[in-house]
Design a protein around this motif. Structure first.
Motif, PDB file in Angstrom:
ATOM      1  N   TYR A 186       2.675   1.579  -3.581  1.00  0.00           N
ATOM      2  CA  TYR A 186       1.855   2.136  -4.667  1.00  0.00           C
ATOM      3  C   TYR A 186       1.554   3.615  -4.425  1.00  0.00           C
ATOM      4  O   TYR A 186       1.524   4.413  -5.368  1.00  0.00           O
ATOM      5  CB  TYR A 186       0.547   1.349  -4.802  1.00  0.00           C
ATOM      6  CG  TYR A 186       0.748  -0.094  -5.227  1.00  0.00           C
ATOM      7  CD1 TYR A 186       1.434  -0.410  -6.397  1.00  0.00           C
ATOM      8  CD2 TYR A 186       0.266  -1.153  -4.455  1.00  0.00           C
ATOM      9  CE1 TYR A 186       1.634  -1.735  -6.780  1.00  0.00           C
ATOM     10  CE2 TYR A 186       0.458  -2.473  -4.831  1.00  0.00           C
ATOM     11  CZ  TYR A 186       1.146  -2.761  -5.990  1.00  0.00           C
ATOM     12  OH  TYR A 186       1.338  -4.061  -6.366  1.00  0.00           O
ATOM     13  N   SER A 187       1.359   4.010  -3.166  1.00  0.00           N
ATOM     14  CA  SER A 187       1.052   5.411  -2.858  1.00  0.00           C
ATOM     15  C   SER A 187       2.209   6.315  -3.257  1.00  0.00           C
ATOM     16  O   SER A 187       2.013   7.358  -3.891  1.00  0.00           O
ATOM     17  CB  SER A 187       0.753   5.579  -1.363  1.00  0.00           C
ATOM     18  OG  SER A 187      -0.403   4.875  -0.996  1.00  0.00           O
ATOM     19  N   TYR A 188       3.445   5.923  -2.895  1.00  0.00           N
ATOM     20  CA  TYR A 188       4.607   6.747  -3.237  1.00  0.00           C
ATOM     21  C   TYR A 188       4.882   6.713  -4.737  1.00  0.00           C
ATOM     22  O   TYR A 188       5.319   7.721  -5.322  1.00  0.00           O
ATOM     23  CB  TYR A 188       5.846   6.285  -2.465  1.00  0.00           C
ATOM     24  CG  TYR A 188       5.878   6.787  -1.049  1.00  0.00           C
ATOM     25  CD1 TYR A 188       5.977   8.152  -0.775  1.00  0.00           C
ATOM     26  CD2 TYR A 188       5.799   5.908   0.026  1.00  0.00           C
ATOM     27  CE1 TYR A 188       6.004   8.618   0.523  1.00  0.00           C
ATOM     28  CE2 TYR A 188       5.826   6.372   1.334  1.00  0.00           C
ATOM     29  CZ  TYR A 188       5.931   7.728   1.573  1.00  0.00           C
ATOM     30  OH  TYR A 188       5.949   8.186   2.862  1.00  0.00           O
ATOM     31  N   GLU A 240       0.839  -1.203   0.000  1.00  0.00           N
ATOM     32  CA  GLU A 240       0.000   0.000   0.000  1.00  0.00           C
ATOM     33  C   GLU A 240       0.877   1.257   0.000  1.00  0.00           C
ATOM     34  O   GLU A 240       0.642   2.199  -0.759  1.00  0.00           O
ATOM     35  CB  GLU A 240      -0.933  -0.034   1.211  1.00  0.00           C
ATOM     36  CG  GLU A 240      -1.682   1.258   1.475  1.00  0.00           C
ATOM     37  CD  GLU A 240      -2.599   1.661   0.346  1.00  0.00           C
ATOM     38  OE1 GLU A 240      -2.936   2.855   0.272  1.00  0.00           O
ATOM     39  OE2 GLU A 240      -2.954   0.806  -0.501  1.00  0.00           O
ATOM     40  N   ARG A 241       1.916   1.271   0.828  1.00  0.00           N
ATOM     41  CA  ARG A 241       2.825   2.423   0.844  1.00  0.00           C
ATOM     42  C   ARG A 241       3.588   2.538  -0.467  1.00  0.00           C
ATOM     43  O   ARG A 241       3.809   3.640  -0.986  1.00  0.00           O
ATOM     44  CB  ARG A 241       3.808   2.296   2.013  1.00  0.00           C
ATOM     45  CG  ARG A 241       3.177   2.637   3.360  1.00  0.00           C
ATOM     46  CD  ARG A 241       4.220   2.674   4.451  1.00  0.00           C
ATOM     47  NE  ARG A 241       4.737   1.369   4.764  1.00  0.00           N
ATOM     48  CZ  ARG A 241       6.022   1.047   4.838  1.00  0.00           C
ATOM     49  NH1 ARG A 241       6.947   1.954   4.605  1.00  0.00           N
ATOM     50  NH2 ARG A 241       6.401  -0.177   5.147  1.00  0.00           N
ATOM     51  N   ILE A 293       2.667   6.484  -7.115  1.00  0.00           N
ATOM     52  CA  ILE A 293       1.686   7.394  -7.726  1.00  0.00           C
ATOM     53  C   ILE A 293       2.112   8.843  -7.510  1.00  0.00           C
ATOM     54  O   ILE A 293       2.026   9.677  -8.424  1.00  0.00           O
ATOM     55  CB  ILE A 293       0.280   7.135  -7.146  1.00  0.00           C
ATOM     56  CG1 ILE A 293      -0.241   5.783  -7.660  1.00  0.00           C
ATOM     57  CG2 ILE A 293      -0.684   8.246  -7.537  1.00  0.00           C
ATOM     58  CD1 ILE A 293      -1.486   5.288  -6.939  1.00  0.00           C
ATOM     59  N   LYS A 294       2.616   9.164  -6.310  1.00  0.00           N
ATOM     60  CA  LYS A 294       3.097  10.522  -6.055  1.00  0.00           C
ATOM     61  C   LYS A 294       4.280  10.862  -6.947  1.00  0.00           C
ATOM     62  O   LYS A 294       4.487  12.021  -7.309  1.00  0.00           O
ATOM     63  CB  LYS A 294       3.516  10.663  -4.586  1.00  0.00           C
ATOM     64  CG  LYS A 294       2.369  10.674  -3.599  1.00  0.00           C
ATOM     65  CD  LYS A 294       2.901  10.770  -2.175  1.00  0.00           C
ATOM     66  CE  LYS A 294       1.770  10.692  -1.166  1.00  0.00           C
ATOM     67  NZ  LYS A 294       2.282  10.721   0.230  1.00  0.00           N
ATOM     68  N   ILE A 302      -5.553  -2.828  -0.556  1.00  0.00           N
ATOM     69  CA  ILE A 302      -4.875  -1.827  -1.373  1.00  0.00           C
ATOM     70  C   ILE A 302      -5.840  -0.681  -1.658  1.00  0.00           C
ATOM     71  O   ILE A 302      -6.815  -0.835  -2.389  1.00  0.00           O
ATOM     72  CB  ILE A 302      -4.354  -2.443  -2.692  1.00  0.00           C
ATOM     73  CG1 ILE A 302      -3.424  -3.622  -2.398  1.00  0.00           C
ATOM     74  CG2 ILE A 302      -3.652  -1.392  -3.538  1.00  0.00           C
ATOM     75  CD1 ILE A 302      -2.207  -3.273  -1.567  1.00  0.00           C
ATOM     76  N   LYS A 303      -5.556   0.490  -1.071  1.00  0.00           N
ATOM     77  CA  LYS A 303      -6.441   1.647  -1.189  1.00  0.00           C
ATOM     78  C   LYS A 303      -5.864   2.737  -2.101  1.00  0.00           C
ATOM     79  O   LYS A 303      -6.527   3.743  -2.360  1.00  0.00           O
ATOM     80  CB  LYS A 303      -6.690   2.266   0.194  1.00  0.00           C
ATOM     81  CG  LYS A 303      -7.142   1.282   1.260  1.00  0.00           C
ATOM     82  CD  LYS A 303      -8.510   0.712   0.959  1.00  0.00           C
ATOM     83  CE  LYS A 303      -8.992  -0.198   2.088  1.00  0.00           C
ATOM     84  NZ  LYS A 303     -10.293  -0.824   1.769  1.00  0.00           N
ATOM     85  N   SER A 304      -4.641   2.556  -2.578  1.00  0.00           N
ATOM     86  CA  SER A 304      -3.949   3.613  -3.314  1.00  0.00           C
ATOM     87  C   SER A 304      -4.651   4.023  -4.597  1.00  0.00           C
ATOM     88  O   SER A 304      -4.473   5.146  -5.069  1.00  0.00           O
ATOM     89  CB  SER A 304      -2.524   3.155  -3.656  1.00  0.00           C
ATOM     90  OG  SER A 304      -1.858   2.685  -2.529  1.00  0.00           O
TER      91      SER A 304
END
Length: 800
Positions: A486-488, A483-484, A490-491, A547-549
């Motif tokens: 995919y979030s980073y 999850e972390r 995307i950023k 997975i919430k990203s």
């Protein structure tokens, strides 16, 4: 005209033309060239001072700078008549000298005129007859036209002859000074700043490489050689330079390796507590090549540290070495050998920040830089040099960079700088071979890296969560890590790019391409279980719920979502297919299929309203989902319910409440039967009778409160009812403060709560619970409830 006069005229014309060209070059050159000239003045003065060093001696150089002037002085040999004549005419006589000189009063002196066109020279002049005379001489180049230059040159020659014929004889003055007025020109002031900056950044190398210089003083700060020593069996010289200013002393350290007229050097710091040498960065503005003095313009030469040789064959502007010169090639090869010796030592001992001596720029144009880059990069890739962290024991170790059987060191790189530390941390947590957090930025300057989020993502391909999570202890931590990640990601590059590349975990606990999975839009878990039993392959089509990203992406792509309705359609389609096959006699129902059908029947029983909406076709043939045995059991239950006139809904409801209480009460003080008795509610009144009781209680409580001066109520009970929050929740003013009144009948000494609004009101800060039994109205408090029920212990589990 005499031949001597003709020669003088020819020489004067040549001198004038040369000076004119030099002045034009200074005044009319490009800004890049001017910047180089602004840096050269200090080195021309130091170089000329070095050439004045007496045999078997050393000189001291002093530089004093104010906002208006620059004063450069040295205590070397004084000017001779020929020295001053060379300075005036720019015809150097150093070729006649037997001394090893690098630039005594040649054209380089002209670069100092960028500071000022007029230079005062003070000191001693050695006349042609060998006698000493005091000298206070002015070099004047304020005119730039051909005739003006010639006139000023002739005037200065006349002044020189006057000095040479002077009857004033003096003792030798030990100091020669060059004085420049820099107050009138912005170019002059900028040249001073650049020259001093260069000198300060290279003073340690200058003292280390130049054997003629004893001390250099810059506005009172004195730099001198400190005692040095050797390590690595005498192969490495630890050379120190001392800076003294008033009562403060600092030391600067270099590592030097010398052999066959070649010296390489790099700055180091020594930690006395750990006894470890730490390599320091080399300023980008520092020339990489020295010929006893820095060659301005060699800052990007393809060598990782500083390289010196007084045998270098240099260009006339001293800004490069000759690329095809055989001697230079021989010297460069020697420097590469010394550098390998240095790196080999670092790989076998404890040093820090070795990347600072490995950063090298590639040059694809000139032969000598290409040789350096190719040989050095090839070598440092093969040697154990990079300190990495072992994820298991956190002990720094050294590994080769992508060579042989050893595992490749990972050097993270992201599009946005703020994501580099997060990526480092993610790779570290996943057990990647990675440099320490303090050094990986430095090593990435050495070895070009494209190991970014995309490269990490590719490692998920064809993997299972179980395999991936083995490095992260358990599946929950692995999913949190993902999850972390995919979030980073995307950023870093944006959602549109990520969805084209991402490999994500699905609900089959394997990784799949993002475009092959759909979003789980809060699907009922029981529905999913039923679908997965009927169609196991569907697990691979739903993104893992943890997975919430990608939520923001799916918010605008509804067609890529699965919900209860779409899942029910899939279930219904599969069920109809099975039933059709059974009807045609093509297949017999398997035990596992029947178990799934039983689950479906239970879901429909539990969620009847939802089932009617999402299973329109199945609802009409539910009986076909049960087995013969189940049908007989259901008939038997139905008969018993009918025989005993049982309210099945109430039984189920009360039993659910009992089970919930027992699951959440720790060692209750009353039995299951007592709880059942407390919860059992048998409806005896009709709907009309119930409404009567409510209205009676409201009327009675209204009259009771209205008679109390503390309460402020509407004029009539009907107005109070119209403004109510619900049929049993009302609002009053009590001493000018809003209070919620909850009203309930208390017939048969018991109260029943039916509405959510009642519970919300009782959960607020300002409320009162009033009851009425037809005879009297009473306010119930928490204390009274506890006394009435006999409850003395309230478990707080699941409340907070």
């Amino acid at each position: 005209m005499k031949i001597r006069d003709q020669f003088f005229e020819i020489a004067m014309e040549g001198s004038t033309s040369k000076i004119e060209n030099e002045l034009n070059s200074i005044n009319e050159s490009s800004e890049t060239k001017k910047k180089e000239i602004r840096r050269r003045w200090i080195w021309e003065l130091i170089q000329n001072a070095s050439d004045c060093t007496p045999k078997d001696s050393k000189i001291d150089i002093i530089l004093n700078i104010t906002k208006d002037s620059v004063e450069f002085s040295h205590n070397g040999k004084p000017f001779t008549y020929n020295d001053l004549l060379s300075l005036i005419t720019q015809f150097s006589l150093k070729q006649k000298s037997k001394d090893k000189l690098t630039g005594k009063f040649g054209t380089g002196f002209m670069s100092t005129l960028l500071l000022s066109k007029i230079v005062n020279i003070e000191g001693t002049l050695i006349r042609q007859d060998g006698a000493y005379t005091n000298m206070n001489f002015i070099i004047d180049r304020s005119k730039s036209d051909h005739l003006g230059i010639q006139e000023q040159t002739e005037a200065m020659i006349d002044k020189l002859d006057e000095l040479d014929l002077s009857t004033e004889i003096s003792h030798r003055i030990s100091t020669t000074k060059f004085i420049y007025n820099v107050s009138s020109s912005e170019d002059s002031r900028e040249a001073v700043v650049l020259g001093v900056k260069d000198l300060l950044s290279t003073v340690s190398y200058l003292i280390a490489f130049n054997q003629n210089i004893n001390t250099i003083s810059i506005n009172g700060k004195v730099y001198s050689k400190e005692q040095d020593y050797f390590i690595n069996n005498g192969q490495i010289n630890v050379f120190s330079v001392k800076e003294e200013y008033q009562d403060n002393i600092k030391y600067f350290h270099l590592w030097k390796l010398e052999r066959n007229n070649v010296t390489i050097a790099c700055p180091v710091d020594y930690n006395h507590e750990t006894s470890i040498f730490n390599f320091l960065p080399i300023d980008e503005s520092t020339p990489k090549l020295f010929c006893n003095f820095p060659l301005i313009g060699t800052e990007s030469f393809s060598f990782p540290i500083i390289l010196n040789s007084d045998l270098f064959q240099v260009h006339i502007d001293r800004n490069a070495i000759r690329d095809t010169n055989p001697k230079n090639k021989e010297l460069i090869q020697e420097a590469i050998s010394l550098y390998k010796l240095l790196i080999e030592f670092c790989s076998s001992t404890i040093t820090k920040d070795e990347f600072n001596i490995c950063i090298i720029e590639e040059n694809n144009h000139d032969e000598l830089p290409m040789i350096c880059y190719s040989e050095i990069m090839s070598y440092i890739k093969k040697i154990d040099l990079i300190p990495i962290i072992d994820n298991e024991d956190n002990i720094p170790r050294r590994y080769a960079f992508n060579y042989g059987p050893k595992k490749k060191v990972v050097l993270p790189k992201t599009d946005k700088e703020e994501n580099e530390i997060p990526l480092w941390e993610l790779i570290f947590e996943a057990g990647g071979k990675i440099p320490t957090k303090e050094t990986f930025f430095g090593w990435r300057k050495v070895f070009d890296s494209n190991f970014n989020f995309t490269n990490v993502n590719l490692r998920f391909k064809d993997k299972e969560i179980e395999t991936f999570s083995s490095k992260l202890k358990n599946e929950r931590k692995a999913l949190e890590w993902l999850e972390r990640f995919y979030s980073y990601w995307i950023k870093d590059i944006g959602i549109e790019k990520v969805i084209k590349l991402a490999i994500v975990p699905a609900q089959d606990r394997k990784f799949h391409d993002f475009n092959n999975v759909l979003f789980d839009s809060g699907i009922d878990p029981d529905l999913k279980d039923i679908l997965f039993e009927l169609e196991p392959s569907k697990k691979s089509k739903l993104l893992s719920s943890e997975i919430k990203s990608f939520d923001s992406y799916y918010d605008s792509h509804k067609d890529e979502q699965e919900d209860n309705v779409s899942i029910a359609n899939l279930i219904e389609k599969r069920v109809n297919q099975i039933l059709a096959n059974e009807h045609l006699g093509d297949s017999e129902r398997k035990a596992e299929v029947q178990a799934t059908f039983t689950k479906l029947n239970y879901f429909i029983l539990k969620e009847q309203e939802l089932s009617e909406e999402i299973f329109p076709k199945i609802m009409n043939k539910r009986f076909r989902l049960t087995s013969n045995e189940e049908s007989l059991e259901m008939l038997e239950v139905a008969n018993k319910v009918k025989q005993h006139n049982l309210n099945l809904d109430e039984i189920i409801t009360n039993q659910t409440k009992i089970d919930y209480l027992l699951d959440n009460l720790d060692n209750p003080s009353f039995s299951k039967e007592e709880i059942l008795d407390l919860l059992r509610h048998k409806v005896k009144s009709t709907k009309e009778n119930f409404e009567y009781l409510i209205n009676r209680s409201i009327d009675n409580v209204y009259e009771h409160l209205n008679s109390n001066p503390l309460y402020d109520l509407p004029d009539t009970v009907d107005e109070w009812k119209e403004s109510s929050h619900s049929s049993t929740v009302f609002e009053v003013l009590k001493e000018s403060e809003v209070v919620f009144i909850v009203i309930r009948p208390s017939d048969e000494n018991q109260i029943f709560f039916y509405y959510e609004e009642e519970l919300e009101a009782l959960d607020s800060n300002n409320y009162e619970l009033w009851t009425d039994n037809g005879n009297e109205c009473n306010e119930l408090t928490l204390g009274e409830l506890l006394k009435t029920t006999g409850i003395t212990r309230i478990p707080l589990k699941n409340l907070f």
